[in-house]
Design a protein around this motif. Structure first.
Motif, PDB file in Angstrom:
ATOM      1  N   ARG A 275       2.778   8.989  -2.574  1.00  0.00           N
ATOM      2  CA  ARG A 275       3.607   8.772  -1.235  1.00  0.00           C
ATOM      3  C   ARG A 275       2.716   7.768  -0.337  1.00  0.00           C
ATOM      4  O   ARG A 275       1.642   7.592  -0.661  1.00  0.00           O
ATOM      5  CB  ARG A 275       3.733   9.988  -0.402  1.00  0.00           C
ATOM      6  CG  ARG A 275       4.522  11.063  -0.855  1.00  0.00           C
ATOM      7  CD  ARG A 275       5.042  12.163  -0.045  1.00  0.00           C
ATOM      8  NE  ARG A 275       5.792  13.138  -0.506  1.00  0.00           N
ATOM      9  CZ  ARG A 275       7.145  13.209  -0.541  1.00  0.00           C
ATOM     10  NH1 ARG A 275       7.615  12.146   0.243  1.00  0.00           N
ATOM     11  NH2 ARG A 275       7.894  13.868  -0.934  1.00  0.00           N
ATOM     12  N   GLY A 276       3.476   6.960   0.199  1.00  0.00           N
ATOM     13  CA  GLY A 276       2.984   5.820   1.118  1.00  0.00           C
ATOM     14  C   GLY A 276       3.277   6.450   2.636  1.00  0.00           C
ATOM     15  O   GLY A 276       4.192   7.146   2.882  1.00  0.00           O
ATOM     16  N   PHE A 277       2.664   5.534   3.655  1.00  0.00           N
ATOM     17  CA  PHE A 277       2.842   5.995   4.793  1.00  0.00           C
ATOM     18  C   PHE A 277       2.803   4.698   5.783  1.00  0.00           C
ATOM     19  O   PHE A 277       1.977   3.837   5.292  1.00  0.00           O
ATOM     20  CB  PHE A 277       1.711   6.627   5.451  1.00  0.00           C
ATOM     21  CG  PHE A 277       1.537   8.084   4.608  1.00  0.00           C
ATOM     22  CD1 PHE A 277       2.049   8.959   5.290  1.00  0.00           C
ATOM     23  CD2 PHE A 277       0.762   8.246   3.479  1.00  0.00           C
ATOM     24  CE1 PHE A 277       1.954  10.539   4.774  1.00  0.00           C
ATOM     25  CE2 PHE A 277       0.502   9.535   2.919  1.00  0.00           C
ATOM     26  CZ  PHE A 277       1.419  10.543   3.649  1.00  0.00           C
ATOM     27  N   TYR A 278       3.654   4.551   6.506  1.00  0.00           N
ATOM     28  CA  TYR A 278       3.707   3.454   7.484  1.00  0.00           C
ATOM     29  C   TYR A 278       2.674   3.291   8.568  1.00  0.00           C
ATOM     30  O   TYR A 278       1.805   2.239   9.060  1.00  0.00           O
ATOM     31  CB  TYR A 278       5.044   3.265   8.239  1.00  0.00           C
ATOM     32  CG  TYR A 278       5.186   2.108   9.205  1.00  0.00           C
ATOM     33  CD1 TYR A 278       5.202   0.938   8.632  1.00  0.00           C
ATOM     34  CD2 TYR A 278       5.002   2.484  10.762  1.00  0.00           C
ATOM     35  CE1 TYR A 278       5.488  -0.312   9.613  1.00  0.00           C
ATOM     36  CE2 TYR A 278       5.113   1.263  11.479  1.00  0.00           C
ATOM     37  CZ  TYR A 278       5.376   0.027  10.925  1.00  0.00           C
ATOM     38  OH  TYR A 278       5.247  -1.075  11.920  1.00  0.00           O
ATOM     39  N   SER A 279       2.178   4.592   8.845  1.00  0.00           N
ATOM     40  CA  SER A 279       0.935   4.827   9.903  1.00  0.00           C
ATOM     41  C   SER A 279       0.272   6.044   9.639  1.00  0.00           C
ATOM     42  O   SER A 279       0.939   7.148   9.300  1.00  0.00           O
ATOM     43  CB  SER A 279       1.714   4.737  11.406  1.00  0.00           C
ATOM     44  OG  SER A 279       2.412   6.000  11.568  1.00  0.00           O
ATOM     45  N   LEU A 280      -0.998   6.068  10.100  1.00  0.00           N
ATOM     46  CA  LEU A 280      -1.687   7.375   9.933  1.00  0.00           C
ATOM     47  C   LEU A 280      -2.584   7.468  11.137  1.00  0.00           C
ATOM     48  O   LEU A 280      -3.158   6.487  11.702  1.00  0.00           O
ATOM     49  CB  LEU A 280      -2.813   7.180   8.665  1.00  0.00           C
ATOM     50  CG  LEU A 280      -2.105   7.372   7.447  1.00  0.00           C
ATOM     51  CD1 LEU A 280      -3.090   6.989   6.125  1.00  0.00           C
ATOM     52  CD2 LEU A 280      -1.551   8.630   7.019  1.00  0.00           C
ATOM     53  N   PHE A 281      -2.342   8.751  11.815  1.00  0.00           N
ATOM     54  CA  PHE A 281      -3.005   9.080  13.024  1.00  0.00           C
ATOM     55  C   PHE A 281      -2.929   8.016  14.305  1.00  0.00           C
ATOM     56  O   PHE A 281      -3.633   7.739  14.869  1.00  0.00           O
ATOM     57  CB  PHE A 281      -4.672   9.059  12.788  1.00  0.00           C
ATOM     58  CG  PHE A 281      -4.819   9.969  11.341  1.00  0.00           C
ATOM     59  CD1 PHE A 281      -4.700  11.357  11.540  1.00  0.00           C
ATOM     60  CD2 PHE A 281      -5.463   9.516  10.046  1.00  0.00           C
ATOM     61  CE1 PHE A 281      -4.915  11.989  10.452  1.00  0.00           C
ATOM     62  CE2 PHE A 281      -5.513  10.460   9.269  1.00  0.00           C
ATOM     63  CZ  PHE A 281      -5.534  11.702   9.095  1.00  0.00           C
ATOM     64  N   GLY A 282      -1.747   7.528  14.321  1.00  0.00           N
ATOM     65  CA  GLY A 282      -1.262   6.692  15.389  1.00  0.00           C
ATOM     66  C   GLY A 282      -1.618   5.145  14.951  1.00  0.00           C
ATOM     67  O   GLY A 282      -1.458   4.463  15.874  1.00  0.00           O
ATOM     68  N   LYS A 283      -2.138   4.702  14.023  1.00  0.00           N
ATOM     69  CA  LYS A 283      -2.447   3.329  13.391  1.00  0.00           C
ATOM     70  C   LYS A 283      -1.738   3.055  12.259  1.00  0.00           C
ATOM     71  O   LYS A 283      -1.679   3.836  11.444  1.00  0.00           O
ATOM     72  CB  LYS A 283      -4.073   3.382  13.484  1.00  0.00           C
ATOM     73  CG  LYS A 283      -4.492   2.131  13.047  1.00  0.00           C
ATOM     74  CD  LYS A 283      -5.923   1.986  13.031  1.00  0.00           C
ATOM     75  CE  LYS A 283      -6.697   0.382  12.650  1.00  0.00           C
ATOM     76  NZ  LYS A 283      -6.081  -0.641  13.479  1.00  0.00           N
ATOM     77  N   LYS A 284      -1.444   1.736  12.314  1.00  0.00           N
ATOM     78  CA  LYS A 284      -0.478   1.424  11.127  1.00  0.00           C
ATOM     79  C   LYS A 284      -1.565   1.310   9.928  1.00  0.00           C
ATOM     80  O   LYS A 284      -2.734   0.815   9.978  1.00  0.00           O
ATOM     81  CB  LYS A 284       0.158  -0.088  11.525  1.00  0.00           C
ATOM     82  CG  LYS A 284       1.297   0.259  12.411  1.00  0.00           C
ATOM     83  CD  LYS A 284       2.368  -0.978  12.358  1.00  0.00           C
ATOM     84  CE  LYS A 284       1.531  -2.089  13.215  1.00  0.00           C
ATOM     85  NZ  LYS A 284       2.478  -3.158  13.428  1.00  0.00           N
ATOM     86  N   THR A 285      -0.871   1.305   8.649  1.00  0.00           N
ATOM     87  CA  THR A 285      -1.667   1.266   7.367  1.00  0.00           C
ATOM     88  C   THR A 285      -1.811  -0.216   7.199  1.00  0.00           C
ATOM     89  O   THR A 285      -1.154  -1.077   7.603  1.00  0.00           O
ATOM     90  CB  THR A 285      -1.152   2.055   6.457  1.00  0.00           C
ATOM     91  OG1 THR A 285       0.284   1.392   6.178  1.00  0.00           O
ATOM     92  CG2 THR A 285      -0.830   3.413   6.682  1.00  0.00           C
ATOM     93  N   PHE A 286      -2.646  -0.389   6.256  1.00  0.00           N
ATOM     94  CA  PHE A 286      -3.039  -1.813   5.676  1.00  0.00           C
ATOM     95  C   PHE A 286      -1.844  -2.651   5.128  1.00  0.00           C
ATOM     96  O   PHE A 286      -1.351  -3.791   5.749  1.00  0.00           O
ATOM     97  CB  PHE A 286      -4.031  -1.737   4.610  1.00  0.00           C
ATOM     98  CG  PHE A 286      -4.414  -2.906   3.875  1.00  0.00           C
ATOM     99  CD1 PHE A 286      -5.032  -4.163   4.721  1.00  0.00           C
ATOM    100  CD2 PHE A 286      -4.164  -3.286   2.619  1.00  0.00           C
ATOM    101  CE1 PHE A 286      -5.516  -5.383   3.942  1.00  0.00           C
ATOM    102  CE2 PHE A 286      -4.328  -4.488   2.031  1.00  0.00           C
ATOM    103  CZ  PHE A 286      -5.081  -5.483   2.599  1.00  0.00           C
TER     104      PHE A 286
END
Length: 552
Positions: free
Chosen positions: A157-168
């Motif tokens: 799975r991929g994520f657009y954001s984690l813990f309120g911060k966007k991913t690389f």
């Protein structure tokens, strides 16, 4: 309807148990990985380029740990025509020169060179850790570079954001377009060969034309074995981290992902599969339902793989569990139903057949309707019963008649015959239907001889007619009242033979077919005798008849 109840119960149980994910999710992940091994997209990605810190670069520029950051500064300047540059390297600490050079510089650092390059380029994204930000944040974007693996260690799975911060990858993609993104999704992986990789040393040494990177998304990362940036993905257990980031960026900017089919559709498919399975399992033969279950399950698996190839993920583990549980519940129901039916058959037929015969009927039930059968029919009637009944009290008549019929039934059952019906003081019995006997005629003869003796002991004189032949055996009557019996000319002849026992002043008269069949198994316990030819009502030609008695 039992089939609907069985199917619904199986689905409810499975989906309640599925709330405990360890029962099914690990298996679903394995099937998911298998789908990827079956189908890995090989499409060429032209708008994403990877500058690879590979073994060649280490050979040209030395150990990676000894690289001065000026290498990166010069490469960043060289990529100023790119649409976006992502550097999959965490610059967590200030740079220092090698110890041999420090004696010539008071402030040994190349960080200023990188910061100036970042300012000039203006389109660079650096990775950050969950707890550590890179030291460069003034002229560039940062995004979490961490990739989350499932519990089995595989990145799916991929994520657009984690813990309120966007991913690389999200930060890089937002520099290209700002289309709506899904925050959590199944990564649509492309193979390693789908992405163009250029050695870092070739770019640093300017062996690749600068124009090549025009309007490209460029990722800088390492695939050299010594960098240890490898992860497990569905179809590969040693996949470079920078290629995972490339796949994520490709998913974002081209709006790619694996569409997970909604839970409600999986539930509906499970109900339909289970309903078909239970209907066939409960009402068809074993050969048909086994074949159909194999076909249904094959369609489920093949359909799931075909959907995966078109970019849709349909989970098969829960529907598979539901189908298996449907089969189990159907077996339980069928067992209970068949046992109940067997008990019902036993209760009905035990009044007409012996215990051994009932067991045979239960294991091989007779067909409903009519079927041709070769059997022997026996009619036994008390002589002069009407005058006896007129002279005797009714309660005594009933008592004596019941005693007589009981003895007759015992003899019929003893020789595996069946009581077809009672007609007043007359008993009709059948040998060889619905359960076949090796020599039903001989069995009927033995029974008749015994019945004559028992009737004599009770003070009755009886006449018995026996005949053999092909009859129609089955259920006859109306929907309101049916009777399992035999019909045909041999039945009528048996009744006529019972009537002519008076003509020959004997107790038993049988037809030629019965005699011929009984004589195929000679016995020393019975003595057969020819009586002569008789004219029988309904027959033009005279018929030879015979009698039988026990040898003394």
């Amino acid at each position: 309807m039992p089939a609907i109840l069985v199917a619904c119960l199986a689905v409810i149980v499975v989906y309640l148990l599925s709330l405990f994910t360890p029962l099914w999710l690990p298996f679903e992940r394995k099937v998911y990985d298998l789908k990827y091994q079956w189908y890995v997209p090989e499409q060429r990605v032209e708008d994403i380029v990877i500058i690879d810190i590979d073994a060649k670069s280490l050979g040209k520029l030395g150990r990676y740990q000894n690289w001065p950051r000026v290498y990166f500064a010069e490469v960043i300047d060289y990529l100023d025509d790119a649409r976006a540059v992502g550097i999959d390297i965490l610059f967590a600490e200030p740079d220092t020169l090698p110890i041999q050079v420090r004696q010539f510089f008071d402030k040994p650092s190349f960080d200023t060179l990188i910061e100036n390059a970042l300012k000039r380029n203006g389109k660079v994204v650096l990775i950050s850790d969950l707890e550590i930000e890179p030291i460069f944040t003034k002229y560039n974007r940062t995004g979490y570079g961490y990739v989350f693996a499932d519990k089995d260690g595989v990145v799916r799975r991929g994520f657009y954001s984690l813990f309120g911060k966007k991913t690389f990858a999200a930060e890089i993609s937002d520099m290209i377009n700002t289309a709506p993104r899904h925050n959590r999704f199944l990564i649509r992986f492309f193979s390693e060969s789908s992405f163009r990789k250029i050695s870092f040393s070739d770019v640093y040494l300017k062996r690749v034309p600068k124009e090549y990177f025009l309007d490209k998304v460029v990722l800088i990362g390492g695939t050299a074995p010594g960098l240890f940036d490898y992860h497990a993905i569905p179809f590969e257990r040693h996949f470079p981290g920078v290629l995972i980031q490339a796949n994520l960026v490709n998913n974002f900017i081209n709006n790619l992902k694996l569409h997970e089919i909604s839970f409600i559709y999986i539930l509906i498919a499970s109900i339909i599969l289970c309903l078909i399975t239970s209907l066939v399992f409960l009402y068809k033969s074993a050969r048909i339902y086994i074949l159909l279950c194999i076909v249904l399950y094959t369609l489920l698996i093949v359909g799931s793989f075909v959907l995966f190839g078109s970019g849709r993920e349909f989970g098969v583990v829960r529907p598979s569990y539901a189908m298996i549980l449907t089969i189990v519940f159907s077996l339980m129901y069928r067992y209970q139903f068949e046992e109940r039916e067997k008990r019902k058959i036993k209760a009905i037929f035990s009044r007409y057949y012996s215990a051994d015969l009932v067991e045979k009927l239960v294991n091989d039930p007779p067909k409903l309707g009519g079927e041709k059968a070769n059997c022997t029919i026996l009619f036994a009637d008390i002589r002069n019963f009407t005058p006896y009944a007129e002279k005797t009290r009714p309660e005594d008549v009933g008592h004596h008649l019941n005693a007589f019929l009981d003895k007759m039934v015992q003899s019929i059952f003893a020789y595996q015959g069946s009581v077809d019906k009672f007609i007043g003081d007359c008993v009709m019995a059948v040998f060889g239907s619905p359960v076949q006997l090796r020599n039903h005629a001989l069995n009927a003869c033995f029974a008749a001889v015994e019945m004559v003796q028992k009737a004599k002991n009770l003070g009755f004189k009886i006449g018995i007619g026996i005949n053999s032949g092909d009859v129609i055996s089955g259920n006859f009557g109306s929907p309101m009242r049916m009777e399992y019996t035999v019909i045909g000319d041999p039945v009528n002849l048996a009744s006529r033979f019972e009537g002519i026992t008076k003509q020959f002043d004997c107790s038993i008269v049988m037809g030629p077919d019965t005699y011929a069949l009984a004589m195929t198994d000679p016995t020393e316990y019975l003595e057969f005798k020819e009586l002569g030819k008789v004219k029988v009502k309904g027959k033009e030609a005279e018929i030879m008849v015979y009698t039988v008695k026990a040898k003394i």
